[in-house]
Write a protein that holds these residues in place. Structure first.
Motif, mmCIF file in Angstrom:
data_model
loop_
_atom_site.group_PDB
_atom_site.id
_atom_site.type_symbol
_atom_site.label_atom_id
_atom_site.label_comp_id
_atom_site.label_asym_id
_atom_site.label_seq_id
_atom_site.Cartn_x
_atom_site.Cartn_y
_atom_site.Cartn_z
ATOM 1 N N GLU A 153 -14.966 -12.930 9.548
ATOM 2 C CA GLU A 153 -14.079 -13.993 10.021
ATOM 3 C C GLU A 153 -12.648 -13.475 10.034
ATOM 4 O OE1 GLU A 153 -12.546 -18.521 8.862
ATOM 5 O OE2 GLU A 153 -13.983 -17.460 7.576
ATOM 6 N N GLY A 154 -11.943 -13.668 11.122
ATOM 7 C CA GLY A 154 -10.588 -13.137 11.263
ATOM 8 C C GLY A 154 -9.573 -13.909 10.429
ATOM 9 N N ILE A 155 -8.659 -13.172 9.796
ATOM 10 C CA ILE A 155 -7.535 -13.775 9.077
ATOM 11 C C ILE A 155 -6.268 -13.043 9.499
ATOM 12 C CG2 ILE A 155 -8.893 -14.492 7.075
ATOM 13 C CD1 ILE A 155 -7.885 -12.032 5.600
ATOM 14 N N SER A 156 -5.142 -13.738 9.442
ATOM 15 C CA SER A 156 -3.865 -13.121 9.782
ATOM 16 C C SER A 156 -3.080 -12.841 8.506
ATOM 17 C CB SER A 156 -3.050 -14.041 10.715
ATOM 18 O OG SER A 156 -2.761 -15.266 10.062
ATOM 19 N N LEU A 157 -2.349 -11.747 8.515
ATOM 20 C CA LEU A 157 -1.537 -11.327 7.372
ATOM 21 C C LEU A 157 -0.118 -11.070 7.856
ATOM 22 C CD1 LEU A 157 -1.060 -10.207 4.463
ATOM 23 C CD2 LEU A 157 -1.910 -8.002 5.315
ATOM 24 N N GLU A 158 0.861 -11.657 7.155
ATOM 25 C CA GLU A 158 2.271 -11.471 7.482
ATOM 26 C C GLU A 158 3.019 -10.996 6.251
ATOM 27 O OE1 GLU A 158 3.228 -14.739 10.998
ATOM 28 O OE2 GLU A 158 3.842 -15.148 8.935
ATOM 29 N N TYR A 159 3.951 -10.061 6.474
ATOM 30 C CA TYR A 159 4.870 -9.641 5.422
ATOM 31 C C TYR A 159 6.253 -10.179 5.786
ATOM 32 C CZ TYR A 159 1.314 -6.518 3.550
ATOM 33 O OH TYR A 159 0.175 -6.022 2.986
ATOM 34 N N LYS A 179 -2.926 -0.001 3.329
ATOM 35 C CA LYS A 179 -4.181 0.516 3.889
ATOM 36 C C LYS A 179 -5.244 -0.547 3.668
ATOM 37 C CE LYS A 179 -3.141 5.407 3.131
ATOM 38 N NZ LYS A 179 -1.765 5.174 2.671
ATOM 39 N N PHE A 180 -5.931 -0.897 4.747
ATOM 40 C CA PHE A 180 -6.880 -2.004 4.695
ATOM 41 C C PHE A 180 -8.304 -1.466 4.635
ATOM 42 C CE2 PHE A 180 -3.154 -3.498 7.169
ATOM 43 C CZ PHE A 180 -2.669 -4.388 6.223
ATOM 44 N N THR A 181 -8.666 -0.919 3.490
ATOM 45 C CA THR A 181 -10.024 -0.445 3.283
ATOM 46 C C THR A 181 -10.978 -1.628 3.306
ATOM 47 O OG1 THR A 181 -9.121 1.295 1.881
ATOM 48 C CG2 THR A 181 -11.486 0.931 1.761
ATOM 49 N N ASP A 182 -12.127 -1.422 3.938
ATOM 50 C CA ASP A 182 -13.162 -2.470 4.063
ATOM 51 C C ASP A 182 -12.749 -3.592 5.011
ATOM 52 O OD1 ASP A 182 -14.819 -1.127 2.240
ATOM 53 O OD2 ASP A 182 -13.779 -2.065 0.561
ATOM 54 N N PHE A 183 -11.741 -3.363 5.847
ATOM 55 C CA PHE A 183 -11.343 -4.338 6.862
ATOM 56 C C PHE A 183 -11.263 -3.649 8.222
ATOM 57 C CE2 PHE A 183 -9.673 -6.285 3.031
ATOM 58 C CZ PHE A 183 -9.870 -7.646 3.227
ATOM 59 N N TRP A 184 -11.661 -4.360 9.277
ATOM 60 C CA TRP A 184 -11.252 -3.960 10.623
ATOM 61 C C TRP A 184 -9.882 -4.591 10.825
ATOM 62 C CZ3 TRP A 184 -9.294 -6.046 14.949
ATOM 63 C CH2 TRP A 184 -9.330 -5.290 16.113
ATOM 64 N N TYR A 213 -0.537 -8.478 10.886
ATOM 65 C CA TYR A 213 -1.831 -7.823 11.044
ATOM 66 C C TYR A 213 -2.912 -8.896 11.247
ATOM 67 C CZ TYR A 213 0.403 -3.674 9.016
ATOM 68 O OH TYR A 213 1.238 -2.619 8.747
ATOM 69 N N VAL A 214 -3.963 -8.497 11.940
ATOM 70 C CA VAL A 214 -5.176 -9.297 12.022
ATOM 71 C C VAL A 214 -6.272 -8.511 11.326
ATOM 72 C CG1 VAL A 214 -6.923 -10.270 13.538
ATOM 73 C CG2 VAL A 214 -4.528 -10.487 14.129
ATOM 74 N N LEU A 215 -6.950 -9.144 10.382
ATOM 75 C CA LEU A 215 -7.959 -8.472 9.569
ATOM 76 C C LEU A 215 -9.310 -9.162 9.722
ATOM 77 C CD1 LEU A 215 -5.916 -8.080 6.244
ATOM 78 C CD2 LEU A 215 -6.002 -6.502 8.169
ATOM 79 N N TYR A 216 -10.367 -8.351 9.820
ATOM 80 C CA TYR A 216 -11.736 -8.852 9.824
ATOM 81 C C TYR A 216 -12.494 -8.148 8.702
ATOM 82 C CZ TYR A 216 -10.981 -11.097 14.347
ATOM 83 O OH TYR A 216 -10.520 -11.900 15.353
ATOM 84 N N PRO A 217 -12.787 -8.850 7.592
ATOM 85 C CA PRO A 217 -13.460 -8.185 6.460
ATOM 86 C C PRO A 217 -14.848 -7.704 6.836
ATOM 87 C CG PRO A 217 -13.357 -10.574 6.144
ATOM 88 C CD PRO A 217 -12.520 -10.268 7.347
ATOM 89 N N GLN A 218 -15.161 -6.479 6.406
ATOM 90 C CA GLN A 218 -16.452 -5.879 6.700
ATOM 91 C C GLN A 218 -17.333 -5.764 5.461
ATOM 92 O OE1 GLN A 218 -17.130 -4.920 10.120
ATOM 93 N NE2 GLN A 218 -15.354 -6.285 10.141
ATOM 94 N N LYS A 219 -16.891 -6.386 4.378
ATOM 95 C CA LYS A 219 -17.604 -6.294 3.108
ATOM 96 C C LYS A 219 -17.385 -7.593 2.348
ATOM 97 C CE LYS A 219 -17.823 -3.213 -0.922
ATOM 98 N NZ LYS A 219 -17.194 -2.024 -1.557
ATOM 99 N N THR A 220 -18.379 -8.034 1.598
ATOM 100 C CA THR A 220 -18.253 -9.268 0.836
ATOM 101 C C THR A 220 -17.738 -8.975 -0.565
ATOM 102 O OG1 THR A 220 -20.556 -9.110 0.114
ATOM 103 C CG2 THR A 220 -20.104 -10.369 2.118
ATOM 104 N N ARG A 558 -12.540 4.839 9.941
ATOM 105 C CA ARG A 558 -13.663 5.546 9.332
ATOM 106 C C ARG A 558 -14.437 4.653 8.377
ATOM 107 N NH1 ARG A 558 -10.793 11.239 7.538
ATOM 108 N NH2 ARG A 558 -9.594 11.593 9.434
ATOM 109 N N TYR A 559 -13.798 3.605 7.869
ATOM 110 C CA TYR A 559 -14.415 2.779 6.845
ATOM 111 C C TYR A 559 -14.952 1.455 7.395
ATOM 112 C CZ TYR A 559 -11.611 6.078 4.197
ATOM 113 O OH TYR A 559 -11.031 7.214 3.711
ATOM 114 N N SER A 560 -15.003 1.316 8.687
ATOM 115 C CA SER A 560 -15.501 0.083 9.272
ATOM 116 C C SER A 560 -16.329 0.413 10.505
ATOM 117 C CB SER A 560 -14.340 -0.846 9.655
ATOM 118 O OG SER A 560 -13.486 -0.213 10.574
#
Length: 585
Positions: A153-159, A179-184, A213-220, A558-560
């Motif tokens: 499920e897509g989530i947005s991230l703002e700094y 670095k967003f490991t485990d995220f697309w 950023y837009v993030l899609y988690p690839q791991k629970t 490489r991680y997604s």
């Protein structure tokens, strides 16, 4: 008598002026636990061997030493100041004990000062230390649209950077990107930073959105987002004023981090329907055909299309099936996807080419598409409408089990032999040459004779063409850039389909390109160094950011999981940025 009186007065005034004054000055005698205290030890002579007190009950920072001289109405004055900034550690009354200094062999001491520490106050004031003011004036905040998303499920991230209204800042510089490991992930480019008025914890502030950023988690499970760290030049007002009475500003460079952030990713329900391939979002589904009737061996197209909002780049469309009497070609994929701060939007379309072989009416099997809707918290299944193909003219399909031509048996006849099966072998012949090898007057003779004459204009055309290409600077750069793209990206192109090998080759190609252009070693290939060197060579900022963006994509991809379409898009981005950069060199 008068002369004696003047001499006596002069002696007394000289004695008074030569007296040493050494005092302790505090910015306040009562402060809260969340405030800071400024302490100045001021001596009016140039003393040596200054010894501070132990500052019991405080954590001290300093000293900052300053010297001032002034002349007023012909009289000079001198002050040397040792400044400390104290942070209280406990509530209570504390005594700042004596400090000492030596002057011309004599030791001078200050008087003790009592300071009361109270519980934290609602509006703290930290004194005049620029470092302290900068620390408490900057706030880098990471905000996500949803800290408990479902898998994919897509989530947005703002700094967002906040700063107090009484200070000003210059353009921040990145020190450590997250670095967003485990995220697309997809970086949303902000073309121009725009400051706005805001309120932070009840105080008037300015704010600016630095990153999106837009993030899609690839791991629970619980996933950590690494923090963003930036360097910000902060201009702090001081108590000094210029000739016109305006307050002077002091610039302090401060590093500020957003801190780590946890995302709790929920697993999808286990009752996934058949045909579910990982689509998460809100979608529409449609299957359409370009023709309803045609003749045999003519073609038509059938489109399988999914549109809406969700992880469009992270799943595959369902496959179209057709009767065996219809020839189906591999589909042509046509994605139309744009990624914004709210996620991926657009459509995915597979276009199939179908060629019927026989006359008749042929129904196409229904196509089913399943996805998970995170808003409804349930799976949904969509089914295409019934489609038929009417073949008006053509051969009729034989529904019986009669063997085809390829299956029918072949009747073999024996070879008939006669007495004249073989001709009589002759023992004498009269042979003569069919063609005589006479070179003079042949085509080869005239070609070799005229070749030098014909070669002269060809050589002249070649030289002129070379001069034209050399004068075409823009075209020359474009051709050179295309060669470089082919040279450095050939390995990556061979690995399309293998995500790890592809992105590793793509990243190596980008690095090798810069190593060749900038003549630098691999250990110098960090983002800050790359940006600095490319800026010095007048490469456009947009091109630099696109190059760094592709590098970041290679690191994270490489991680997604990645589809073939995603890899093709990243390959095109890398080719484009190398071409643009080489044209600007």
């Amino acid at each position: 008598m008068k002369k004696l009186l003047y001499i006596l007065l002069l002696f007394c005034s000289t004695t008074l002026l030569s007296q040493v004054s050494f005092v302790t000055k505090v910015s306040k005698n009562k402060l809260g636990m969340n405030e800071r205290l400024r302490v100045d030890f001021v001596v009016n002579q140039d003393g040596d061997n200054f010894t501070p007190p132990n500052f019991k009950g405080f954590r001290a920072q300093g000293p900052n030493q300053s010297v001032s001289r002034s002349w007023v109405n012909g009289k000079s004055s001198f002050n040397k100041t040792f400044t400390y900034y104290l942070t209280p550690q406990k509530v209570g009354k504390y005594t700042i004990s004596q400090a000492s200094i030596e002057h011309k062999g004599n030791t001078y001491k200050t008087s003790p000062v009592v300071v009361e520490i109270t519980p934290a106050v609602s509006n703290p004031k930290g004194g005049e230390n620029p470092e302290y003011v900068a620390d408490n004036s900057l706030h880098l905040v990471a905000r996500v649209s949803n800290q408990n998303p479902y898998l994919n499920e897509g989530i947005s991230l703002e700094y967002i950077l906040y700063w107090d209204a009484d200070v000003s800042i210059s353009t921040p510089q990145d020190l450590d990107l997250p670095k967003f490991t485990d995220f697309w992930s997809q970086n949303i480019v902000i073309k121009e930073l725009q400051a706005q008025e805001a309120t932070y914890k009840g105080r008037p502030s300015g704010k600016v959105v630095l990153k999106k950023y837009v993030l899609y988690p690839q791991k629970t499970g619980k996933l950590e987002l690494q923090p963003l760290t930036i360097n910000v030049p902060v201009r702090i007002p001081t108590n000094r004023r210029d000739f016109f009475g305006q307050r002077l500003m002091q610039t302090v460079n401060k590093s500020v981090s957003a801190g780590s952030l946890s995302i709790n990713v929920k697993a999808l329900p286990e009752n996934a329907p058949d045909g579910f391939t990982g689509a998460v979002g809100q979608f529409n589904f449609n299957v359409s055909q370009t023709k309803k009737s045609l003749n045999a061996n003519e073609s038509l197209q059938v489109s399988v299309k999914v549109s809406g909002k969700g992880n469009l780049k992270l799943f595959e469309l369902p496959k179209l099936k057709a009767p065996s009497s219809i020839e189906v070609y591999d589909p042509e994929s046509k994605p139309s996807i744009r990624t914004t701060a709210s996620g991926m939007k657009g459509s995915l379309t597979d276009i199939y080419t179908l060629v019927p072989q026989f006359k008749g009416t042929f129904p196409l099997p229904q196509v089913k598409f399943a996805y998970f809707d995170p808003k409804a918290k349930t799976y949904k299944r969509l089914t295409s409408r019934n489609l038929t193909i009417d073949v008006l003219q053509g051969p009729v399909q034989d529904l019986n089990s009669t063997p085809t031509i390829a299956d029918q048996s072949v009747v073999q006849k024996p070879i008939e032999q006669t007495n004249r099966s073989f001709s009589f072998i002759k023992t004498k012949t009269t042979l003569s040459a069919i063609e005589k090898n006479v070179f003079f007057g042949t085509k080869a003779y005239w070609i070799l004779l005229l070749m030098p004459l014909l070669g002269i204009p060809l050589v002249m055309l070649f030289i002129k063409r070379k001069e034209t290409l050399a004068s075409d600077v823009v075209g020359s750069k474009a051709r050179k850039a295309n060669k470089l793209v082919k040279k450095y990206l050939s390995s990556a192109k061979k690995n399309l389909g293998d995500s790890n090998a592809f992105y590793e080759s793509l990243e190596r190609a980008l690095h090798n390109y810069l190593k060749a252009k900038l003549s630098i070693d691999t250990n110098e290939m960090n983002k800050e160094r790359i940006q600095e060197m490319l800026t010095k060579r007048s490469i456009e900022e947009v091109t630099i950011q696109e190059y760094i963006g592709v590098l970041e994509t290679c690191e994270m991809a490489r991680y997604s999981p990645n589809t073939m379409q995603t890899m093709k898009e990243d390959f095109e981005k890398a080719s484009k940025v190398i071409t643009q950069m080489d044209k600007q060199w």
